[in-house]
Design a protein around this motif. Structure first.
Motif: not given
Length: 89
Positions: A55-65
């Motif tokens: 799945p595509a993601f961004n830096i903000a998504d990585m921070a949340i996870v």
């Protein structure tokens, strides 16, 4: 949700717990900023490997996870410590 996280961060917390809430808050605000400014969240990390698509993601998504994973780890470590272990001898 962001206001609630700011309220949590205003209390004294353990270091990993503070980091967790900060990462979640930063990721949420980053995605909210994208939605407000661009009208959409841009996912720019998109990986393919031998026919598999992540799945595509961004830096903000990585921070949340990352924040959620750290929060779960903190709760597991806290659950393993006996109640009296926090007292100094």
């Amino acid at each position: 949700m962001s206001v609630w996280l700011v309220c949590l961060l205003s209390r004294p917390l353990r270091r990993l717990e503070s980091l967790s809430y900060s990462l979640i808050l930063g990721g949420a605000l980053g995605n909210a900023f994208d939605r407000a400014v661009r009208g959409q969240v841009i996912d720019y990390l998109d990986f393919h490997l031998r026919g598999w698509h992540w799945p595509a993601f961004n830096i903000a998504d990585m921070a949340i996870v990352g924040g959620v994973i750290a929060l779960v780890l903190q709760s597991l470590v806290s659950a393993e410590q006996p109640t009296g272990a926090k007292e100094s001898r």
